[in-house]
Write a protein that holds these residues in place. Structure first.
Motif, PDB file in Angstrom:
ATOM      1  N   GLY A 245      -3.142  12.880   6.126  1.00 57.63           N
ATOM      2  CA  GLY A 245      -1.735  12.645   5.784  1.00 57.63           C
ATOM      3  C   GLY A 245      -1.404  13.046   4.360  1.00 57.63           C
ATOM      4  N   ARG A 246      -0.377  13.876   4.221  1.00 57.27           N
ATOM      5  CA  ARG A 246      -0.015  14.401   2.911  1.00 57.27           C
ATOM      6  C   ARG A 246       0.958  13.497   2.163  1.00 57.27           C
ATOM      7  NH1 ARG A 246      -4.139  17.257   3.730  1.00 57.27           N
ATOM      8  NH2 ARG A 246      -4.034  19.517   3.859  1.00 57.27           N
ATOM      9  N   GLY A 247       1.340  12.389   2.782  1.00 52.91           N
ATOM     10  CA  GLY A 247       2.291  11.498   2.119  1.00 52.91           C
ATOM     11  C   GLY A 247       1.619  10.645   1.059  1.00 52.91           C
ATOM     12  N   GLY A 248       0.298  10.631   1.037  1.00 55.26           N
ATOM     13  CA  GLY A 248      -0.388   9.874   0.005  1.00 55.26           C
ATOM     14  C   GLY A 248      -1.585   9.111   0.532  1.00 55.26           C
ATOM     15  N   GLY A 249      -1.456   8.552   1.728  1.00 53.72           N
ATOM     16  CA  GLY A 249      -2.518   7.704   2.254  1.00 53.72           C
ATOM     17  C   GLY A 249      -3.776   8.470   2.607  1.00 53.72           C
ATOM     18  N   GLY A 250      -3.595   9.682   3.116  1.00 57.44           N
ATOM     19  CA  GLY A 250      -4.750  10.498   3.467  1.00 57.44           C
ATOM     20  C   GLY A 250      -5.427  10.095   4.757  1.00 57.44           C
TER      21      GLY A 250
ATOM     22  N   LYS B 156      -2.620  -6.731  -6.739  1.00 53.86           N
ATOM     23  CA  LYS B 156      -3.222  -5.783  -5.792  1.00 53.86           C
ATOM     24  C   LYS B 156      -3.783  -6.499  -4.565  1.00 53.86           C
ATOM     25  CE  LYS B 156      -5.815  -2.163  -7.192  1.00 53.86           C
ATOM     26  NZ  LYS B 156      -5.045  -0.917  -7.140  1.00 53.86           N
ATOM     27  N   ALA B 157      -4.446  -7.637  -4.813  1.00 58.23           N
ATOM     28  CA  ALA B 157      -5.148  -8.315  -3.727  1.00 58.23           C
ATOM     29  C   ALA B 157      -4.198  -9.076  -2.808  1.00 58.23           C
ATOM     30  CB  ALA B 157      -6.188  -9.264  -4.304  1.00 58.23           C
ATOM     31  N   ASN B 158      -3.021  -9.435  -3.304  1.00 55.58           N
ATOM     32  CA  ASN B 158      -2.199 -10.373  -2.545  1.00 55.58           C
ATOM     33  C   ASN B 158      -0.865  -9.831  -2.053  1.00 55.58           C
ATOM     34  OD1 ASN B 158      -3.809 -12.951  -2.698  1.00 55.58           O
ATOM     35  ND2 ASN B 158      -3.722 -12.362  -4.846  1.00 55.58           N
ATOM     36  N   SER B 159      -0.656  -8.516  -2.132  1.00 56.70           N
ATOM     37  CA  SER B 159       0.601  -7.965  -1.639  1.00 56.70           C
ATOM     38  C   SER B 159       0.406  -7.400  -0.243  1.00 56.70           C
ATOM     39  CB  SER B 159       1.111  -6.876  -2.576  1.00 56.70           C
ATOM     40  OG  SER B 159       1.342  -7.412  -3.846  1.00 56.70           O
ATOM     41  N   LEU B 160       1.474  -7.446   0.527  1.00 56.72           N
ATOM     42  CA  LEU B 160       1.402  -7.019   1.922  1.00 56.72           C
ATOM     43  C   LEU B 160       1.332  -5.498   2.067  1.00 56.72           C
ATOM     44  CD1 LEU B 160       1.715  -7.688   4.954  1.00 56.72           C
ATOM     45  CD2 LEU B 160       4.182  -7.693   4.603  1.00 56.72           C
ATOM     46  N   CYS B 161       2.171  -4.799   1.343  1.00 58.06           N
ATOM     47  CA  CYS B 161       2.276  -3.357   1.626  1.00 58.06           C
ATOM     48  C   CYS B 161       1.769  -2.523   0.464  1.00 58.06           C
ATOM     49  CB  CYS B 161       3.707  -2.973   1.961  1.00 58.06           C
ATOM     50  SG  CYS B 161       4.759  -2.687   0.533  1.00 58.06           S
ATOM     51  N   GLY B 162       1.768  -1.231   0.697  1.00 56.93           N
ATOM     52  CA  GLY B 162       1.265  -0.285  -0.282  1.00 56.93           C
ATOM     53  C   GLY B 162       1.983  -0.359  -1.616  1.00 56.93           C
TER      54      GLY B 162
END
Lengths: 164, 626
Positions: free
Chosen positions: B193-198, B525-531
């Protein structure tokens, strides 16, 4: 995203309302119709005052609080009217590292309004935007459809003068 | 009118020659000129529409309309030199074209047949004649797959796309291949994926095909909500080659068993939206979208949905929630969209650039694609080069190209002889790559290993005049604005981070603040739901990792080494250089500069607003900020 209710009285015409109702009629049976209706309503009125949201609520059956929730979520929807000349300063990364922050601050100073605000005479409104994609011309600002690029702080007076 | 496969091939055979001549310079005997003018956002902003008008006017005036075609194309990539115009068959590359130059160019080049070297891009003019675009420093290391047709075809004419073998991949897929074979080809190609996630694209498709047996409805979505400020490759593909996305989405639809697609595109991209609308209309007219495509029983159609300015809608679940007409807030995964996506149905979502690779992989084979790139990152990547760099624009290079090659060779280095400090990739989710990693081969895994990420491909270059604390603050302002507010660690945590950063840039920070900030970063970083929340602290963490001394200078020495943070600056006049011309005193808005004519001036630090007006005015370089 303007979260305050506009203090400027609503001045919608019956012609605008007719257009709005036609838009709602053509979309209301589609799945996910709310966004397209709001986008076109904003094209008709220039912004989305509570009066317009009420009409949409009554016609689509969505609760007003849901509509208000959607309107206040997205940066593009405005609860306040915009100026005759909408100034957007790009604060995308490419423009920012080339000094668009200074240009934005200078405009705040020159116009005497905050970002998101409108001058009392209704002439200019100012907002920051995130990348219009003209990074080759950074730093960039737009006044309505006109694009001004490769700017320095000294260019601002000349640009404003064009619209005064 | 609906076209059969044979008719499609006939169009291709007819158009192919005239399109392919635009890829290379030639001394073709066929003297029909094709003048390509960039109609992308960058060049349109610098006035290319006026250039086209003037060209047509002059061509008409000179009576050569039958010998010249003027074609409005998508982006050539070298946005810094816009507006850009290229004339074939010679491949003469006119840069920064002005309206008043057009009459002369038309007369000399198109009427008399002499290439007007005066107005050409300097690097292409050599003693032996003009150099092809593909041999210039900006283009020679590039390898265009996703941007293959951008700047070559007229994006508003479906026949030109067909002339580049357009819609042949779709035809091949639905008439010759089984859906499983299509998925296997994409898997074998190694496309991520080229949107960033890969995430491996083929894997996504496979899940969506198999996870819910007998689903009554599935969807194919395209993420064109390019929110990373400073990245504009998706927009360029949509503006320059919209049909490639439609074709790839239809292929994906066939592979997973979906008959409906949605493209979610930023409302801030009016040109892209306009061209997509045209493209969808033309594809429907030819029967390439709709019922019974190419006489098979495969149906597929695509609709556009416009975003409304919310960065978080680039996250897949938020995007789908937004299409459904709600506040674009993400939801927990699993269930993944492949199982429960748009309207609760199995859905795949790929990014524009990912789709732009798909038709070529089908036509050229998985091996052709996987031969490019590194072991785990195959193919090419498009980067939007911006910031302090000479050749601002779009570049597409094989994965594994080094940052040095991109910045120094393709990007032409940094203006004004300044020193490279860092490159920022991945936008608000990414980090900074310092000079010590200049030779790192760019791919997904290498960037993550050094605390940045590929992201959608924004690559912003910073020089010694950029303060890294200020840059971290800039990105945090962005994420504070764009956090949807659903998760407390992201909503409140990013705000607290920003407050600490602000304190540091005002000279009120302590060493303890830096430690506190670091701790908070890991917590968010550890406690958020989304990217968005999971990556929001990255700009802080990576600048702390590589530029900690700059933070320390702010809090211990109360000094901004780059001279950006105003509260920490002090302006001084060097009495040896000052001639006492009074220019600075006259321009100072605060009346803070004292001194009489022909004697060195002094700045009163209590009155000084640190606006810098005096520095700009001084002709003798006597005033410095520290």
């Amino acid at each position: 995203m303007g979260s305050t209710i506009s203090s400027i009285p609503f001045a919608g015409t019956s012609e605008q309302e007719k257009k709005l109702r036609a838009v709602i009629d053509s979309h209301k049976n589609e799945k996910g119709c709310l966004m397209p209706i709001l986008q076109q309503a904003q094209e008709i009125y220039g912004y989305l005052p509570i009066e317009v949201q009420k009409i949409i609520a009554a016609e689509t059956g969505y609760p007003l609080e849901k509509i208000y929730g959607v309107v206040t979520f997205y940066a593009q929807f405005a609860l306040n009217p915009k100026g005759q000349y909408k100034i957007s300063v790009c604060l995308g990364t490419a423009c920012y590292v080339k000094g668009s922050g200074d240009i934005y601050n200078k405009l705040i100073e020159k116009l005497g309004i905050d970002g998101g605000g409108c001058t009392p005479d209704g002439k200019f409104s100012l907002e920051a935007c995130r990348c219009i994609g003209a990074c080759g011309l950074a730093p960039v600002l737009t006044v309505n459809e006109d694009v001004y690029g490769r700017l320095t702080v000294d260019d601002i007076d000349d640009i404003l003068a064009k619209y005064n | 009118m609906k076209k059969s496969l044979e008719e499609l091939n006939a169009i291709r055979d007819k158009i192919k020659g005239q399109v392919e001549v635009r890829r290379e310079s030639s001394d073709s005997a066929d003297k029909k000129y094709q003048v390509l003018v960039c109609g992308g956002t960058g060049c349109t902003s610098s006035g290319s529409a006026k250039i086209i008008e003037k060209l047509n006017e002059e061509i008409e005036k000179n009576g050569i309309s039958d010998k010249v075609d003027v074609i409005k194309t998508g982006c050539f990539g070298l946005c810094a030199l816009g507006p850009i115009m290229i004339v074939y068959p010679e491949g003469a590359f006119y840069s920064m074209v002005k309206e008043e130059e057009i009459p002369e160019i038309v007369r000399e080049h198109l009427v008399n047949g002499h290439v007007d070297t005066k107005y050409l891009y300097k690097e292409t003019v050599t003693d032996e004649g003009i150099k092809s675009l593909n041999e210039t420093n900006f283009y020679k290391k590039q390898h265009r797959v996703a941007l293959r047709n951008c700047g070559v075809i007229n994006p508003e004419n479906i026949d030109e796309y067909i002339g580049t073998d357009g819609y042949q991949a779709l035809a091949k897929v639905i008439t010759e291949m089984k859906p499983e074979d299509v998925i296997q080809t994409i898997l074998d190609s190694g496309l991520r994926g080229r949107g960033g996630g890969g995430f491996p694209t083929g894997m996504k498709w496979k899940l969506a095909r198999n996870i819910v047996p007998n689903a009554d409805q599935k969807y194919v979505c395209c993420n064109a909500d390019e929110g990373d400020p400073g990245a504009f490759m998706d927009r360029s593909v949509l503006e320059g080659d919209p049909h490639v996305v439609l074709e790839a989405m239809a292929i994906a639809g066939y592979a997973i068993g979906a008959n409906q697609g949605y493209i979610y595109v930023r409302a801030e991209y009016p040109i892209a939206i306009h061209r997509l609308e045209i493209a969808i209309g033309q594809a429907r007219e030819y029967g390439i979208l709709g019922k019974g495509i190419f006489g098979t029983d495969f149906d597929f159609d695509i609709e556009l949905r416009l975003g409304a300015g919310a960065f978080v809608c680039g996250e897949e679940t938020a995007l789908m929630t937004s299409i459904e007409g709600n506040r674009g807030e993400p939801r927990p995964r699993p269930p993944f969209p492949a199982e429960k996506g748009l309207y609760g149905k199995p859905t795949i979502l790929n990014n524009v650039e990912t789709y732009a690779n798909v038709p070529r992989i089908i036509l050229n084979g998985a091996e052709w694609f996987s031969a490019m790139g590194t072991e785990k990152s195959k193919g090419t990547k498009v980067f939007a080069l911006g910031g302090k760099i000479n050749n601002t624009g779009l570049v597409e290079v094989p994965m594994g190209t080094t940052l040095r090659e991109v910045v120094e060779e393709i990007g032409g280095g940094i203006p004004g002889g300044k020193k490279f400090k860092a490159a920022q990739t991945g936008g608000p989710s990414g980090g900074c790559i310092p000079a010590e990693h200049f030779d790192i081969p760019i791919d997904y895994d290498n960037l993550i290993a050094i605390g940045s990420m590929m992201g959608s491909g924004g690559l912003i270059v910073m020089d010694e005049d950029n303060c890294m604390v200020d840059i971290a603050k800039f990105f945090l302002e962005f994420t504070v604005d764009e956090s949807c507010g659903k998760c407390t660690p992201c909503r409140v945590g990013t705000k607290r981070l920003l407050e600490i950063l602000d304190k540091i840039t005002r000279g009120q920070g302590t060493l303890e603040d830096i430690d506190k900030m670091e701790e908070l970063c890991y917590y968010i970083k550890a406690n958020s739901l989304c990217g968005l929340g999971q990556t929001a602290p990255n700009p802080v963490l990576s600048t702390l990792k590589f530029f900690r001394d700059e933070y320390v200078a702010h809090v211990v020495d109360k000094r901004c080494p780059a001279g950006v943070c105003k509260k920490l600056l002090s302006f001084e006049v060097d009495p040896d250089k000052c001639k006492g011309c009074t220019a600075c005193a006259r321009v100072c808005p605060a009346g803070a500069i004292e001194g009489s004519v022909k004697t060195p001036h002094v700045i009163n630090k209590d009155k000084c607003l640190k606006c810098g007006a005096c520095i700009e005015k001084c002709k003798f370089g006597a005033i410095s900020k520290k």
